[in-house]
Scaffold this active site. Structure first.
Site, PDB file in Angstrom:
ATOM      1  N   ASP A 111     -14.378  55.275  18.020  1.00 58.93           N
ATOM      2  CA  ASP A 111     -13.618  55.883  19.123  1.00 58.93           C
ATOM      3  C   ASP A 111     -12.539  55.093  19.441  1.00 58.93           C
ATOM      4  OD1 ASP A 111     -13.100  57.087  21.548  1.00 58.93           O
ATOM      5  OD2 ASP A 111     -14.428  55.956  22.990  1.00 58.93           O
ATOM      6  N   CYS A 128     -15.593  60.867  18.033  1.00 56.03           N
ATOM      7  CA  CYS A 128     -15.295  61.639  19.075  1.00 56.03           C
ATOM      8  C   CYS A 128     -14.195  62.667  19.318  1.00 56.03           C
ATOM      9  CB  CYS A 128     -15.792  61.250  20.287  1.00 56.03           C
ATOM     10  SG  CYS A 128     -14.735  59.836  20.883  1.00 56.03           S
ATOM     11  N   HIS A 141     -20.596  59.512  28.149  1.00 47.80           N
ATOM     12  CA  HIS A 141     -20.047  60.862  27.802  1.00 47.80           C
ATOM     13  C   HIS A 141     -21.158  61.567  27.053  1.00 47.80           C
ATOM     14  CE1 HIS A 141     -17.353  64.039  26.865  1.00 47.80           C
ATOM     15  NE2 HIS A 141     -16.500  63.372  25.855  1.00 47.80           N
ATOM     16  N   ARG A 170     -19.676  70.660  20.020  1.00 45.69           N
ATOM     17  CA  ARG A 170     -19.781  70.495  21.593  1.00 45.69           C
ATOM     18  C   ARG A 170     -19.776  71.744  22.354  1.00 45.69           C
ATOM     19  NH1 ARG A 170     -16.371  66.405  23.992  1.00 45.69           N
ATOM     20  NH2 ARG A 170     -17.217  67.516  25.661  1.00 45.69           N
TER      21      ARG A 170
HETATM   22  N1  NVA Z   1     -13.388  56.703  24.933  1.00 50.06           N
HETATM   23  C1  NVA Z   1     -12.449  57.742  25.246  1.00 50.06           C
HETATM   24  C2  NVA Z   1     -13.128  58.995  24.763  1.00 50.06           C
HETATM   25  C3  NVA Z   1     -12.511  60.174  24.731  1.00 50.06           C
HETATM   26  C4  NVA Z   1     -13.336  61.521  24.452  1.00 50.06           C
HETATM   27  C5  NVA Z   1     -11.981  57.809  26.465  1.00 50.06           C
HETATM   28  O1  NVA Z   1     -12.602  57.530  27.355  1.00 50.06           O
HETATM   29  O2  NVA Z   1     -10.614  58.147  26.356  1.00 50.06           O
HETATM   30  N1   CP Z   2     -14.149  64.208  22.419  1.00 47.65           N
HETATM   31  C1   CP Z   2     -13.680  64.830  23.710  1.00 47.65           C
HETATM   32  O1   CP Z   2     -14.270  64.573  24.868  1.00 47.65           O
HETATM   33  O2   CP Z   2     -12.510  65.255  23.468  1.00 47.65           O
HETATM   34  P1   CP Z   2     -11.427  65.551  24.862  1.00 47.65           P
HETATM   35  O3   CP Z   2     -11.012  64.502  25.470  1.00 47.65           O
HETATM   36  O4   CP Z   2     -10.147  66.361  23.983  1.00 47.65           O
HETATM   37  O5   CP Z   2     -12.059  66.496  25.857  1.00 47.65           O
END
Ligand code: NVA
Ligand code: CP
Length: 315
Positions: A219, A259, A130, A287
């Protein structure tokens, strides 16, 4: 040759620092209500195979602030790789738009899209990485600490996409990174082994990971696509919650980072998420600014090349 923004490993440290400086400058323009329509007439296609609040909103708002236009394509719309091959989607989109952002499951889908598209592709989250989030996190650390490269960062939780992007960031900027994950949920060993230069500690003891940290990051324990494992993960991650007790092992005043979205009461307590050391809303705000910098860099690289000679880049 076109460039993409798929991972942090493809950047040089100088490019990373320049992107952060450009993002700060764009942020100050927003605060001062100065317009910067560098991408007037440009169109971004946003392909989402997973849900989103921050990524969708910040790309769409960011493109509007830069004078361009963004088109949202949700999980049920194009069926990338199912209704139509990744290659065909890439080649069609390249005829219509200037830039593509994708949020998907397999990282290879993002890589293939970038390979087949003749326009730049941005990774808006895969199961592996990410990178947009990481740049926003680094900008947040820079705002709070100045030289973030000297900091000790603790990542507590699942060795999944965010942990992997922290590992890339550690390699790029020489950060002191300590990852604390339950046994079986550490970052993938073959991924970690790619990064030889950085100081990364991987531990199954959350207290060891957090020890002496300037910032503690977590996270969700159950990422998008893993919902069926939620109950098992809640059991296996017990002890890895970021709470008052765990934070006692970090440096006094250590920043609390996430995040988002957060599963309150699981990986983090309300007290920590909403407390005075939490910078989660700064991360979310940033962001917007880092992604505008990324879009500018990909479509108007001369803006970044002239940075930090800001005045020249500006008008
Ligand atoms: N690890 C999480 C991050 C969300 C921004 C996911 O992949 O759902
Ligand atoms: N942190 C993040 O990417 O948030 P969303 O999943 O809401 O885009």
């Amino acid at each position: 040759m076109k460039r993409d923004f798929i991972d942090l490993s493809s950047l040089s440290a100088a490019e990373g620092h320049a992107l952060l400086s450009l993002a700060s400058w764009l942020k100050s323009d927003v605060k001062n209500r100065l317009e910067h329509p560098y991408l007037r007439g440009k169109t971004l296609a946003m392909l989402f195979q997973k849900p989103s609040l921050r990524t969708r909103l910040t790309f769409e708002a960011g493109m509007a602030q830069l004078g361009g236009h963004a088109i949202y394509l949700g999980p049920n719309e194009i069926g990338i790789g199912e209704r139509e091959s990744v290659k065909d989607v890439a080649r069609n989109l390249s005829r219509w738009v200037d830039l593509i952002m994708i949020r998907t499951f397999a990282h290879d889908t993002c890589v293939e899209l970038a390979r087949e598209a003749s326009v730049p592709v941005i990774n808006g989250l895969t199961d592996l990485l990410h990178p947009c989030q990481l740049l926003a996190d680094l900008l947040t650390l820079k705002e709070h600490h100045g030289d973030f490269t000297r900091l000790r960062i603790a990542f507590v939780g699942d060795g999944f996409n965010l942990a992997n992007s922290w590992i890339e960031a550690a390699e790029l900027f020489g950060l002191d990174l300590r990852v604390g994950s339950p046994s079986g949920y550490e970052p993938d060993r073959s991924f970690v082994q790619r990064f030889k230069r950085s100081k990364i500690l991987i531990s199954n003891d959350p207290k060891e990971a957090v020890s002496g940290a300037d910032a503690v990051y977590t996270d969700t324990w159950t990422s998008m696509g893993q919902e069926r494992e939620a109950a098992k993960r809640r059991r296996e991650f017990r002890g890895f919650q970021v709470n008052r007790e765990l934070m006692k092992h970090a440096k006094p005043g250590a920043l609390v980072m996430h995040c988002l979205p957060a599963h309150r009461g699981e990986e983090i307590t309300d007290e920590m998420l909403d407390g005075p050391s939490s910078v989660v809303l700064d991360q979310a705000e940033n962001r917007l600014h880092v992604q505008k910098a990324i879009m500018l860099w990909l479509l108007k690289p001369e803006v970044l090349e002239r940075w930090p000679d800001g005045a020249a880049a500006r008008r």
